[in-house]
Design a protein around this motif. Structure first.
Motif, PDB file in Angstrom:
ATOM      1  N   THR A 188      25.228  12.543  26.490  1.00 46.15           N
ATOM      2  CA  THR A 188      25.387  13.506  25.399  1.00 46.15           C
ATOM      3  C   THR A 188      25.900  14.841  25.913  1.00 46.15           C
ATOM      4  OG1 THR A 188      23.557  12.459  24.188  1.00 46.15           O
ATOM      5  CG2 THR A 188      24.184  14.686  23.516  1.00 46.15           C
ATOM      6  N   LEU A 189      25.315  15.319  27.016  1.00 45.45           N
ATOM      7  CA  LEU A 189      25.704  16.618  27.563  1.00 45.45           C
ATOM      8  C   LEU A 189      27.133  16.591  28.104  1.00 45.45           C
ATOM      9  CD1 LEU A 189      22.372  17.557  29.387  1.00 45.45           C
ATOM     10  CD2 LEU A 189      23.295  18.616  27.324  1.00 45.45           C
ATOM     11  N   LEU A 190      27.519  15.499  28.739  1.00 45.58           N
ATOM     12  CA  LEU A 190      28.886  15.401  29.266  1.00 45.58           C
ATOM     13  C   LEU A 190      29.918  15.380  28.147  1.00 45.58           C
ATOM     14  CD1 LEU A 190      28.404  12.792  32.155  1.00 45.58           C
ATOM     15  CD2 LEU A 190      29.038  15.197  32.409  1.00 45.58           C
TER      16      LEU A 190
ATOM     17  N   ALA B   3      22.777  22.472  31.995  1.00 52.06           N
ATOM     18  CA  ALA B   3      21.822  21.450  31.569  1.00 52.06           C
ATOM     19  C   ALA B   3      22.266  20.078  32.066  1.00 52.06           C
ATOM     20  CB  ALA B   3      21.695  21.451  30.054  1.00 52.06           C
ATOM     21  N   ALA B   4      23.570  19.821  32.046  1.00 51.69           N
ATOM     22  CA  ALA B   4      24.097  18.550  32.551  1.00 51.69           C
ATOM     23  C   ALA B   4      23.850  18.416  34.052  1.00 51.69           C
ATOM     24  CB  ALA B   4      25.589  18.439  32.243  1.00 51.69           C
ATOM     25  N   SER B   5      23.979  19.524  34.792  1.00 55.99           N
ATOM     26  CA  SER B   5      23.671  19.500  36.226  1.00 55.99           C
ATOM     27  C   SER B   5      22.217  19.114  36.451  1.00 55.99           C
ATOM     28  CB  SER B   5      23.955  20.870  36.851  1.00 55.99           C
ATOM     29  OG  SER B   5      25.320  21.198  36.791  1.00 55.99           O
ATOM     30  N   GLY B   6      21.327  19.678  35.645  1.00 58.98           N
ATOM     31  CA  GLY B   6      19.915  19.324  35.744  1.00 58.98           C
ATOM     32  C   GLY B   6      19.669  17.868  35.413  1.00 58.98           C
TER      33      GLY B   6
ATOM     34  N   PHE C 237      31.775  11.095  31.196  1.00 60.87           N
ATOM     35  CA  PHE C 237      31.078  10.573  30.012  1.00 60.87           C
ATOM     36  C   PHE C 237      31.330   9.074  29.868  1.00 60.87           C
ATOM     37  CE2 PHE C 237      31.946   9.361  25.551  1.00 60.87           C
ATOM     38  CZ  PHE C 237      30.634   9.295  25.090  1.00 60.87           C
ATOM     39  N   ILE C 238      32.567   8.656  30.015  1.00 61.72           N
ATOM     40  CA  ILE C 238      32.905   7.230  29.910  1.00 61.72           C
ATOM     41  C   ILE C 238      32.241   6.437  31.040  1.00 61.72           C
ATOM     42  CG2 ILE C 238      34.798   5.567  29.975  1.00 61.72           C
ATOM     43  CD1 ILE C 238      36.581   7.784  28.742  1.00 61.72           C
ATOM     44  N   SER C 239      32.268   7.002  32.249  1.00 62.50           N
ATOM     45  CA  SER C 239      31.667   6.328  33.402  1.00 62.50           C
ATOM     46  C   SER C 239      30.155   6.181  33.255  1.00 62.50           C
ATOM     47  CB  SER C 239      31.978   7.114  34.682  1.00 62.50           C
ATOM     48  OG  SER C 239      33.364   7.219  34.895  1.00 62.50           O
TER      49      SER C 239
END
Length: 492
Positions: A358-360, A395-398, A454-456
Motif C-alpha cells: 500500500t505504501l509503495l 513509513a515505507a522504509s519502516g 510495488f509490483i515486485s
C-alpha cells in the motif's frame, strides 16, 4: 516461562541502541554545519568540500555488508561498542586536521560509522517479540537518524561557546568523545539477548550463503549494485573534474576486479555448500532479500536524495529565500520521528506485506505528482505534497525493515546489511540522475522505481506469526526441493 516477563529489559535495550545509532549519525554528519567555515579557514574549494561530502558516504555501502557479517558472528553488543570506540579516532583526526589529505582520509574512514544501523537492527530483533518488532525498529531508525538534525542545530552553538577560529574543531572533537564514552557504556549495559535466550550465531563470516542454485544466481546479481554504487560515486567525482580521468579508470578496474573475484569465491563456496544436506531450518529465500533491498533503494535512498536537493529546488522553483527553502526542506527530515515508527506499527498491526504494498503504491503516485511541481503551484499545496511524500516514504522504509529480521534469524545482520546498503546506493544513483536530467525527470524515476517495487512486492511471503519464532520455513523448503538438481542428494 512467561515471555512477557522475560522481555522486561527490551525498553532499556531499545533506548541504549537508539542512542547508540543517534550518536553514530551525529558523528557521521558532524562536518555539515561547518562546510563554509572549513572552506574559509583551510582555503578549500567548493569542489573539494563536495568530495569530502561524497567520501563521507562511500564506505557506508560496503561497511554495512561487512558489519552485518560481524554482528551475526560476534553479536551486536561487541560490534556496536567496538565500532563507536574505533570510529572516535578518525573523528579526532578530522578535528585536528590541517591538510586536505588528512581531512579526506579521516572522512573516508569515518563513513564506516554509518554501518552501525545494521548492528542495532539485529539487537532489537533479538529482544522484541514479532508483534512489536516493526514498531521498535521504526523507533530505532527514525529517532536515531535524528542525530544528523541535532548536529546541524547544536554543533554551531557549541562552536560559538568555545569561541575562536578553532570552535568548529572543538565541536567535532566533542562528538568523537561522546562516541568513545558511549561505546564503553553500551558494552557495559547492553547484552545480546535476554538471559533465557541463546544468540543464534552465523557459522562463518564469509558472507551470505544461498540455499538453492536459483538463489545463488540471484545473490550474485543482487551483489552487483553494491560495486556499481561505488562506481557511480567515482563517476560523480570524475564528473565534477575533481578526480582525474586516469585515476577514475583505475578505480573502475579495481571495482570490477573485486566483483569478479568475490563472485568466483561466492560461486565456489556455495557450490560446495549446496552439495551438502542443508537442514530445513537453514533454508531462506534470497528473493525476499532482493525485493526488500530494492524497496529500500526506492524509499530510503530516495529520501536521502530528496533531502539533499530539496532546498535548492524550492529556492529555484518558488523564488524563496535560502532560509525559507531550508525550513521546508528540514520538514522533510523531521517527519522521520513519527513516520518511520508509524510504518513499523502499521506493519505489526495490519500485516507487513499488505502495508508495504500500500505504501509503495501511494509513494509512486506522490512522486509522479512531485514531478509536476512548478512555480505556478500554490506554495502551500507544494509543501503539503512534499510533506505527504516524506511521510509515506519514511513509513515505507519502516515497513521494509519490519520484515528483514524474519527472513532468517541467524543471518539478520547480513540481510540487514544488504538491504541497508541499498538505501545508500539508491541515494547515490538518484542524485546521479539529478545531475544528468531536470528535477521533474528525477522525481519520475523515483516514482517508477517505487511502482516496480510495488509490483515486485506481490511475490513477498508474509512472515508467519508463530509465538516468538521466525518465519515458517515449510513453504520455502518445498520450493527449494523443487529447485535443487536431483544429483545433489538434497534433503529438505
Amino acid at each position: 516461562m512467561n515471555h512477557t516477563e522475560t522481555y522486561e529489559g527490551n525498553k532499556q535495550i531499545l533506548l541504549l541502541s537508539t542512542l547508540g545509532f543517534f550518536v553514530s549519525v551525529m558523528v557521521w554528519f558532524n562536518m555539515a554545519p561547518f562546510n563554509s567555515t572549513i572552506m574559509e579557514q583551510l582555503g578549500l574549494t567548493k569542489d573539494e568540500i563536495g568530495v569530502l561530502m561524497v567520501v563521507n558516504l562511500a564506505l557506508a555501502i560496503p561497511g554495512r555488508i561487512f558489519m552485518g557479517r560481524l554482528v551475526d558472528q560476534y553479536g551486536p553488543r561487541k560490534v556496536f561498542s567496538v565500532l563507536l570506540i574505533v570510529m572516535s579516532i578518525p573523528c579526532f583526526v578530522f578535528a585536528i586536521g590541517t591538510t586536505y589529505w588528512q581531512l579526506l582520509i579521516s572522512r573516508l574512514i569515518l563513513g564506516t560509522i554509518g554501518a552501525s544501523f545494521v548492528v542495532g537492527i539485529r539487537m532489537i530483533s533479538e529482544w522484541f517479540p514479532q508483534k512489536h518488532t516493526g514498531f521498535a525498529q521504526g523507533i530505532y531508525a527514525g529517532w536515531g537518524n535524528f542525530g544528523s538534525a541535532l548536529a546541524a542545530f547544536t554543533l554551531p552553538t557549541v562552536a560559538l561557546a568555545f569561541g575562536g577560529e578553532n570552535g568548529w574543531r572543538y565541536a567535532i572533537a566533542l562528538t568523537g568523545l561522546i562516541a568513545l564514552v558511549y561505546g564503553f557504556i553500551y558494552y557495559k549495559k547492553a547484552q545480546d539477548t535476554p538471559s533465557w535466550k541463546k544468540f543464534e550465531r552465523s557459522k562463518s563470516s564469509n558472507g551470505m550463503e544461498a540455499t538453492s542454485f536459483s538463489d545463488l544466481i540471484l545473490l550474485m546479481l543482487t551483489s552487483l549494485p553494491i560495486y556499481g554504487g561505488l562506481g557511480v560515486l567515482v563517476w560523480s567525482l570524475q564528473n565534477t573534474a575533481v578526480l582525474n580521468v586516469n585515476i577514475a579508470i583505475v578505480i573502475y578496474g579495481i571495482l570490477a576486479t573485486l566483483y569478479i573475484r568475490n563472485m568466483m569465491k561466492l560461486w565456489k563456496r556455495n557450490r560446495e555448500y549446496l552439495k551438502t544436506n542443508i537442514p530445513k531450518s537453514e533454508i531462506y529465500s534470497m528473493k525476499q532479500v532482493s525485493i526488500l533491498s530494492f524497496a529500500y533503494f526506492s524509499t530510503f535512498g530516495a529520501e536521502l536524495a530528496v533531502i539533499s536537493m530539496l532546498p535548492m529546488f524550492f529556492q529555484d522553483t518558488f523564488t524563496l529565500s535560502a532560509v525559507g527553502a531550508g525550513v521546508i526542506a528540514s520538514s522533510f527530515a523531521f517527519t522521520n520521528l513519527v513516520a518511520r515508527p508509524a510504518g513499523g506499527w502499521l506493519s505489526d498491526k495490519f500485516g507487513r506485506r499488505k502495508t508495504l504494498m500500500t505504501l509503495l503504491f501511494l509513494l509512486s503516485i506522490l512522486y509522479f505528482a512531485m514531478s509536476t511541481l512548478s512555480g505556478s503551484w500554490p506554495i502551500a499545496l507544494a509543501v503539503v505534497l512534499t510533506m505527504g511524500c516524506s511521510m509515506i516514504g519514511q513509513a515505507a522504509s519502516g515497513s521494509v525493515f519490519s520484515m528483514v529480521s524474519f527472513i532468517k534469524r541467524s543471518r539478520t545482520g547480513q540481510i540487514a546489511g544488504m538491504v541497508g546498503a541499498y538505501g545508500n546506493i539508491g541515494s547515490v544513483c538518484f542524485l546521479a540522475t539529478l545531475n544528468l536530467f531536470y528535477p521533474s525527470v528525477f522525481f519520475v524515476v523515483i516514482g517508477l522505481c517505487a511502482l516496480v517495487c510495488f509490483i515486485s512486492s506481490f511475490f513477498i511471503i508474509e512472515p508467519k506469526m508463530d509465538g516468538d519464532t521466525q518465519v515458517s520455513t515449510k513453504k520455502l523448503a518445498r520450493k527449494a526441493k523443487l529447485q535443487y538438481p536431483t544429483g545433489l542428494n538434497q534433503k529438505v
